[in-house]
Design a protein around this motif. Structure first.
Motif, PDB file in Angstrom:
ATOM      1  N   GLY A 141      54.479 -67.156 -20.414  1.00 52.51           N
ATOM      2  CA  GLY A 141      53.535 -67.075 -19.296  1.00 52.51           C
ATOM      3  C   GLY A 141      54.100 -67.701 -18.030  1.00 52.51           C
ATOM      4  O   GLY A 141      54.038 -67.110 -16.951  1.00 52.51           O
ATOM      5  N   THR A 142      54.643 -68.897 -18.165  1.00 53.41           N
ATOM      6  CA  THR A 142      55.241 -69.585 -17.016  1.00 53.41           C
ATOM      7  C   THR A 142      56.449 -68.811 -16.510  1.00 53.41           C
ATOM      8  O   THR A 142      56.621 -68.637 -15.296  1.00 53.41           O
ATOM      9  CB  THR A 142      55.646 -71.031 -17.394  1.00 53.41           C
ATOM     10  OG1 THR A 142      54.501 -71.719 -17.892  1.00 53.41           O
ATOM     11  CG2 THR A 142      56.216 -71.771 -16.191  1.00 53.41           C
ATOM     12  N   ALA A 143      57.273 -68.313 -17.422  1.00 52.66           N
ATOM     13  CA  ALA A 143      58.438 -67.523 -17.017  1.00 52.66           C
ATOM     14  C   ALA A 143      58.007 -66.280 -16.250  1.00 52.66           C
ATOM     15  O   ALA A 143      58.618 -65.919 -15.231  1.00 52.66           O
ATOM     16  CB  ALA A 143      59.268 -67.134 -18.234  1.00 52.66           C
ATOM     17  N   GLY A 144      56.937 -65.636 -16.698  1.00 52.54           N
ATOM     18  CA  GLY A 144      56.430 -64.454 -16.014  1.00 52.54           C
ATOM     19  C   GLY A 144      55.939 -64.763 -14.611  1.00 52.54           C
ATOM     20  O   GLY A 144      56.202 -64.022 -13.663  1.00 52.54           O
ATOM     21  N   LEU A 201      65.193 -67.809 -18.091  1.00 54.78           N
ATOM     22  CA  LEU A 201      63.981 -68.622 -17.997  1.00 54.78           C
ATOM     23  C   LEU A 201      63.462 -69.036 -19.367  1.00 54.78           C
ATOM     24  O   LEU A 201      62.974 -70.156 -19.539  1.00 54.78           O
ATOM     25  CB  LEU A 201      62.900 -67.862 -17.230  1.00 54.78           C
ATOM     26  CG  LEU A 201      63.204 -67.602 -15.753  1.00 54.78           C
ATOM     27  CD1 LEU A 201      62.135 -66.708 -15.140  1.00 54.78           C
ATOM     28  CD2 LEU A 201      63.350 -68.892 -14.974  1.00 54.78           C
ATOM     29  N   ILE A 202      63.582 -68.164 -20.351  1.00 53.70           N
ATOM     30  CA  ILE A 202      63.050 -68.472 -21.676  1.00 53.70           C
ATOM     31  C   ILE A 202      64.067 -69.226 -22.536  1.00 53.70           C
ATOM     32  O   ILE A 202      63.729 -70.212 -23.180  1.00 53.70           O
ATOM     33  CB  ILE A 202      62.556 -67.191 -22.369  1.00 53.70           C
ATOM     34  CG1 ILE A 202      61.300 -66.695 -21.633  1.00 53.70           C
ATOM     35  CG2 ILE A 202      62.269 -67.415 -23.844  1.00 53.70           C
ATOM     36  CD1 ILE A 202      60.828 -65.336 -22.034  1.00 53.70           C
ATOM     37  N   THR A 208      66.281 -77.608 -14.226  1.00 54.42           N
ATOM     38  CA  THR A 208      65.605 -77.183 -12.996  1.00 54.42           C
ATOM     39  C   THR A 208      64.138 -76.898 -13.289  1.00 54.42           C
ATOM     40  O   THR A 208      63.809 -76.173 -14.221  1.00 54.42           O
ATOM     41  CB  THR A 208      66.277 -75.930 -12.403  1.00 54.42           C
ATOM     42  OG1 THR A 208      67.656 -76.204 -12.173  1.00 54.42           O
ATOM     43  CG2 THR A 208      65.621 -75.527 -11.093  1.00 54.42           C
ATOM     44  N   LEU A 209      63.286 -77.494 -12.503  1.00 56.44           N
ATOM     45  CA  LEU A 209      61.846 -77.316 -12.691  1.00 56.44           C
ATOM     46  C   LEU A 209      61.402 -75.933 -12.204  1.00 56.44           C
ATOM     47  O   LEU A 209      61.973 -75.400 -11.242  1.00 56.44           O
ATOM     48  CB  LEU A 209      61.087 -78.397 -11.917  1.00 56.44           C
ATOM     49  CG  LEU A 209      61.323 -79.835 -12.370  1.00 56.44           C
ATOM     50  CD1 LEU A 209      60.620 -80.807 -11.442  1.00 56.44           C
ATOM     51  CD2 LEU A 209      60.853 -80.020 -13.806  1.00 56.44           C
ATOM     52  N   ALA A 248      61.001 -75.440  -8.510  1.00 59.39           N
ATOM     53  CA  ALA A 248      62.240 -75.283  -7.756  1.00 59.39           C
ATOM     54  C   ALA A 248      62.851 -73.894  -7.934  1.00 59.39           C
ATOM     55  O   ALA A 248      63.736 -73.503  -7.167  1.00 59.39           O
ATOM     56  CB  ALA A 248      63.241 -76.360  -8.172  1.00 59.39           C
ATOM     57  N   MET A 249      62.413 -73.157  -8.937  1.00 54.21           N
ATOM     58  CA  MET A 249      62.917 -71.801  -9.168  1.00 54.21           C
ATOM     59  C   MET A 249      62.203 -70.777  -8.296  1.00 54.21           C
ATOM     60  O   MET A 249      62.745 -69.707  -8.009  1.00 54.21           O
ATOM     61  CB  MET A 249      62.741 -71.419 -10.645  1.00 54.21           C
ATOM     62  CG  MET A 249      63.571 -72.239 -11.576  1.00 54.21           C
ATOM     63  SD  MET A 249      63.160 -71.780 -13.274  1.00 54.21           S
ATOM     64  CE  MET A 249      64.342 -72.765 -14.168  1.00 54.21           C
ATOM     65  N   VAL A 250      60.999 -71.107  -7.881  1.00 56.02           N
ATOM     66  CA  VAL A 250      60.161 -70.168  -7.147  1.00 56.02           C
ATOM     67  C   VAL A 250      60.762 -69.817  -5.787  1.00 56.02           C
ATOM     68  O   VAL A 250      60.813 -68.648  -5.407  1.00 56.02           O
ATOM     69  CB  VAL A 250      58.730 -70.739  -7.006  1.00 56.02           C
ATOM     70  CG1 VAL A 250      57.908 -69.972  -6.010  1.00 56.02           C
ATOM     71  CG2 VAL A 250      58.048 -70.768  -8.367  1.00 56.02           C
TER      72      VAL A 250
END
Length: 187
Positions: free
Chosen positions: A106-109, A97-98, A160-161, A164-166
């Protein structure tokens, strides 16, 4: 030392697992061509010694006779697979993710946390499914959801946004939660 404690057995079990997993994880060009194979074989032999000893003790760490039950053996094998897969997500996921997706921490977390939230949701849903469908069906559903989530993650690319990963992370977590509760109920 209590009568139920088996220090020698504990050392045998830890030694066998360490040898097998170390042998499977080291690169042959780092330590030599045959050493990993020797470690795996030695670990398997030590595991055989451990299991033989356990079958003779009144209070074993592991009762080897349990593995004669196909459902018990299959569920424990499936548990190993499910937990290794889940561990790979939390081990490799943050780096991906990073470093690849270039998300800020923060977003990756937040993205990564959706997997844990899925696991919690699955663990709450599992008792209802176990009562309605049975433990085996719930465990299989959990494995299928987990596999579908992992397949979704395997198709991520650098573009990939996060949105879309969630879904794949939540699906994998949901499957893990379903599986773990059903596994505990069956085993």
């Amino acid at each position: 030392i209590s009568a139920g404690l088996d220090p020698l057995g504990a050392l045998q079990l830890v030694g066998a697992l360490c040898l097998v997993f170390l042998g499977l994880s080291v690169r042959t060009n780092v330590i030599g061509r045959w050493q990993p194979l020797i470690m795996v074989v030695a670990g398997c032999l030590l595991m055989a010694v451990f299991l033989r000893r356990q079958s003779r003790l009144p209070t074993p760490i592991v009762r080897p006779s349990l593995f004669r039950d196909p459902l018990f053996s299959m569920m424990n094998g499936a548990s190993i697979v499910a937990n290794y897969a889940a561990f790979s997500v939390i081990l490799i996921g943050p780096y991906y993710l990073i470093r690849v997706a270039r998300l800020d921490t923060g977003t990756a977390g937040i993205v990564l946390a959706t997997g844990a939230m899925g696991t919690i949701a699955g663990s709450f849903l599992a008792p209802l499914l176990v009562r309605r469908l049975g433990g085996t069906v719930t465990a299989v559903l959990g494995m299928l959801f987990s596999a579908a989530g992992l397949l979704g993650m395997a198709n991520w690319g650098a573009a990939t946004l996060p949105v879309a990963m969630v879904l794949p992370l939540a699906l994998q977590g949901l499957g893990l939660g379903l599986f773990q509760v059903a596994y505990a109920d069956l085993v």
